[in-house]
Every structure is written in structure tokens, then in C-alpha cells.
Motif scaffolding. Sequence first.
Motif, mmCIF file in Angstrom:
data_model
loop_
_atom_site.group_PDB
_atom_site.id
_atom_site.type_symbol
_atom_site.label_atom_id
_atom_site.label_comp_id
_atom_site.label_asym_id
_atom_site.label_seq_id
_atom_site.Cartn_x
_atom_site.Cartn_y
_atom_site.Cartn_z
ATOM 1 N N GLY A 157 33.049 -81.482 -27.424
ATOM 2 C CA GLY A 157 32.543 -80.615 -28.482
ATOM 3 C C GLY A 157 31.263 -81.193 -29.076
ATOM 4 N N PRO A 158 30.636 -80.488 -30.008
ATOM 5 C CA PRO A 158 29.358 -80.929 -30.585
ATOM 6 C C PRO A 158 29.427 -82.269 -31.315
ATOM 7 N N ASP A 159 30.621 -82.662 -31.773
ATOM 8 C CA ASP A 159 30.757 -83.933 -32.497
ATOM 9 C C ASP A 159 30.456 -85.137 -31.609
ATOM 10 N N ASP A 160 30.483 -84.951 -30.290
ATOM 11 C CA ASP A 160 30.181 -86.064 -29.381
ATOM 12 C C ASP A 160 28.756 -86.576 -29.572
ATOM 13 N N TRP A 161 27.856 -85.693 -30.009
ATOM 14 C CA TRP A 161 26.463 -86.114 -30.182
ATOM 15 C C TRP A 161 26.285 -87.016 -31.399
ATOM 16 N N ALA A 162 27.278 -87.022 -32.291
ATOM 17 C CA ALA A 162 27.212 -87.887 -33.471
ATOM 18 C C ALA A 162 27.458 -89.350 -33.117
ATOM 19 N N THR A 163 28.027 -89.580 -31.926
ATOM 20 C CA THR A 163 28.314 -90.954 -31.495
ATOM 21 C C THR A 163 27.551 -91.333 -30.230
ATOM 22 N N SER A 164 26.680 -90.442 -29.767
ATOM 23 C CA SER A 164 25.916 -90.712 -28.550
ATOM 24 C C SER A 164 24.866 -91.800 -28.804
ATOM 25 N N VAL A 165 24.858 -92.796 -27.919
ATOM 26 C CA VAL A 165 23.913 -93.908 -28.053
ATOM 27 C C VAL A 165 22.486 -93.450 -27.769
ATOM 28 N N GLY A 166 22.335 -92.588 -26.778
ATOM 29 C CA GLY A 166 21.003 -92.149 -26.361
ATOM 30 C C GLY A 166 20.418 -91.046 -27.216
ATOM 31 N N TRP A 167 21.268 -90.376 -28.017
ATOM 32 C CA TRP A 167 20.788 -89.299 -28.883
ATOM 33 C C TRP A 167 20.569 -89.862 -30.283
ATOM 34 N N GLU A 168 19.345 -89.825 -30.754
ATOM 35 C CA GLU A 168 18.987 -90.523 -31.988
ATOM 36 C C GLU A 168 19.432 -89.799 -33.259
ATOM 37 N N ASP A 169 19.285 -88.486 -33.305
ATOM 38 C CA ASP A 169 19.604 -87.723 -34.525
ATOM 39 C C ASP A 169 21.079 -87.334 -34.517
ATOM 40 N N HIS A 170 21.922 -88.176 -35.109
ATOM 41 C CA HIS A 170 23.367 -87.931 -35.092
ATOM 42 C C HIS A 170 23.811 -86.812 -36.030
ATOM 43 N N GLU A 171 22.880 -86.313 -36.805
ATOM 44 C CA GLU A 171 23.192 -85.188 -37.690
ATOM 45 C C GLU A 171 22.861 -83.849 -37.033
ATOM 46 N N ALA A 172 22.390 -83.914 -35.787
ATOM 47 C CA ALA A 172 21.999 -82.698 -35.066
ATOM 48 C C ALA A 172 22.528 -82.756 -33.644
ATOM 49 N N THR A 173 22.262 -81.690 -32.886
ATOM 50 C CA THR A 173 22.623 -81.629 -31.462
ATOM 51 C C THR A 173 21.364 -81.231 -30.693
ATOM 52 N N PRO A 174 21.360 -81.427 -29.373
ATOM 53 C CA PRO A 174 20.222 -80.925 -28.584
ATOM 54 C C PRO A 174 20.103 -79.405 -28.729
ATOM 55 N N ASP A 175 18.894 -78.895 -28.610
ATOM 56 C CA ASP A 175 18.670 -77.450 -28.745
ATOM 57 C C ASP A 175 19.454 -76.650 -27.700
ATOM 58 N N SER A 176 19.809 -77.292 -26.580
ATOM 59 C CA SER A 176 20.562 -76.600 -25.527
ATOM 60 C C SER A 176 21.982 -76.253 -25.963
ATOM 61 N N CYS A 177 22.415 -76.813 -27.116
ATOM 62 C CA CYS A 177 23.750 -76.507 -27.644
ATOM 63 C C CYS A 177 23.772 -75.216 -28.459
ATOM 64 N N CYS A 178 22.614 -74.755 -28.850
ATOM 65 C CA CYS A 178 22.541 -73.620 -29.778
ATOM 66 C C CYS A 178 23.034 -72.313 -29.156
ATOM 67 N N VAL A 179 23.713 -71.521 -29.965
ATOM 68 C CA VAL A 179 24.134 -70.191 -29.533
ATOM 69 C C VAL A 179 22.899 -69.320 -29.330
ATOM 70 N N GLU A 180 21.988 -69.386 -30.291
ATOM 71 C CA GLU A 180 20.700 -68.705 -30.188
ATOM 72 C C GLU A 180 19.619 -69.768 -30.090
ATOM 73 N N LYS A 181 19.071 -69.947 -28.890
ATOM 74 C CA LYS A 181 18.151 -71.045 -28.652
ATOM 75 C C LYS A 181 16.796 -70.810 -29.306
ATOM 76 N N GLY A 182 16.266 -71.911 -29.867
ATOM 77 C CA GLY A 182 14.942 -71.875 -30.465
ATOM 78 C C GLY A 182 14.506 -73.296 -30.748
ATOM 79 N N ALA A 183 13.246 -73.526 -30.913
ATOM 80 C CA ALA A 183 12.742 -74.869 -31.166
ATOM 81 C C ALA A 183 13.352 -75.444 -32.441
ATOM 82 N N GLY A 184 14.013 -76.600 -32.325
ATOM 83 C CA GLY A 184 14.610 -77.266 -33.478
ATOM 84 C C GLY A 184 15.906 -76.659 -33.969
ATOM 85 N N CYS A 185 16.480 -75.718 -33.208
ATOM 86 C CA CYS A 185 17.717 -75.055 -33.657
ATOM 87 C C CYS A 185 18.899 -76.014 -33.725
#
Length: 246
Positions: A157-185
Amino acid sequence: MCTFCSLKCGFIFFNMVFMASGVALLTIGVVHHPTFQDLGEFAGKTLAKIAIVLIAVGSIITVVSILGCLGAFFNNFNLVVSFLCCLIIIILMEIITGAIVYTFYNKMILNPSALANIKGSVNYMDKIKSVISKYSPEKRAAIDRIQEKFKCCGADGPDDWATSVGWEDHEATPDSCCVEKGAGCGKEKDKARKKGCIKAINLFLGKRLMAVGVICIFLAIAECFGVFIAACFSCKIKRKDYDNMS
């Protein structure tokens, strides 16, 4: 002569259907190859080979059917017998493949953790978790494509990105996770997809493996008719050749 013509027509018709099934498998393999290629980057190289197997099987069936057609058109006993032998081998392979796929499907759906105990198998669930955790630069494009294609986010689930070592912004997810994709979503974490990629890939593989297993069994049953008509046709060719020599 009428019997010979009937057998020849039936044999050619079977080969046309047989060739169509080979071309269909080949097409499915080619169409899904990019998806399985991404899965290979994301969840282990074993999964990437599924499309290659479909392409190989489809190509073999197509070539063997052409062999049968040539044997029919030229009334060549050796070509028809060669086709018959190849068809028997293909039937045995399809039965074995169908049984293996069905067993794998049952384990994956009913008890996914059992896959890790199968000798030589790849525990792709742990692989997915590891890839998400590392989020290495060379795999990021494949991860994003998978999350977009399978409409999923993270491993569980999206909470995995909060503990990802390679993903710096633990308060966010990659834009590819968005239901409606957009820059910075991805900064709006509550709008990310809730379904994890393990579940999404499980469903994808489960449906396709079940379909492949069923197709293999049905093809094997249908090809038994091909064996019968090929055997009868080869006998008729042999008898016709013998009569002509006499």
C-alpha cells in the motif's frame, strides 16, 4: 478416393485451426512482453520469461502446423508422420504445462506464502518489497510503469513509501501512485491508490495463469483429434503410394 479427399480436407482444416492457435499465443506473448519485462525488473526475472515462453510455444505450434500443411498439399508421408510425432510431443508438453500452471495458480491464490517453499521458485512478493524499499535509480522507471499500469501503490500500500530508503519525501508518494495523474500529485498522499502492487500483480498473474492452464488442457484435447486424423491420413498416403507402385 473420396475417403482420402475427406481425410485430406479434415487434416488441412485442423492445421489451419492449429496454426491460428499458434499465431494467437504468439500475438499474446508479443503484446504482453513489455508488461512482463517491467514485471521482471520489478518482481524478479522469472516472471519476465512468461511472455518469452508464450512466444516460443506460439512459434513452435505455427511452424509445426506449416509442416502439416506442406505434408497435406504434397501428400508427403514423411512430412505428415513428422507432424504427427511433433504433435504428440506438443500434447504431452501442454498437459504437463497445464498441470504445473494450475498447481502454481492454486498455491498463489490459496496460499501465496507457500511459493517461497517451492524449490527454485522466486518469492516475488519479497522481491517487490525490496525493490520498493531500495527504489534504486535504474528501477524507478519500471516501478512507475507498473504502478500506473496495475493501478497500485507500493508493495502492500502507499504507506510503504514512508519507509522507503530510496524515496526521500516520506510524506508523499511517487506521482505514479495518483488516481488522477499530474505533476506533483503524489504530495497529496490521501489521493494515492490504496491497493498494493503485490495484490494487483497477484490478480493479474492469477487470471492469466489460469487462462493459460485452461487453454493448454483444451488444446491438448483438441489436438488428440489431430493425432487421429493425421494417423489416418498418413496411412492413406502410404496405401496410395503402394497402389501407385503396383
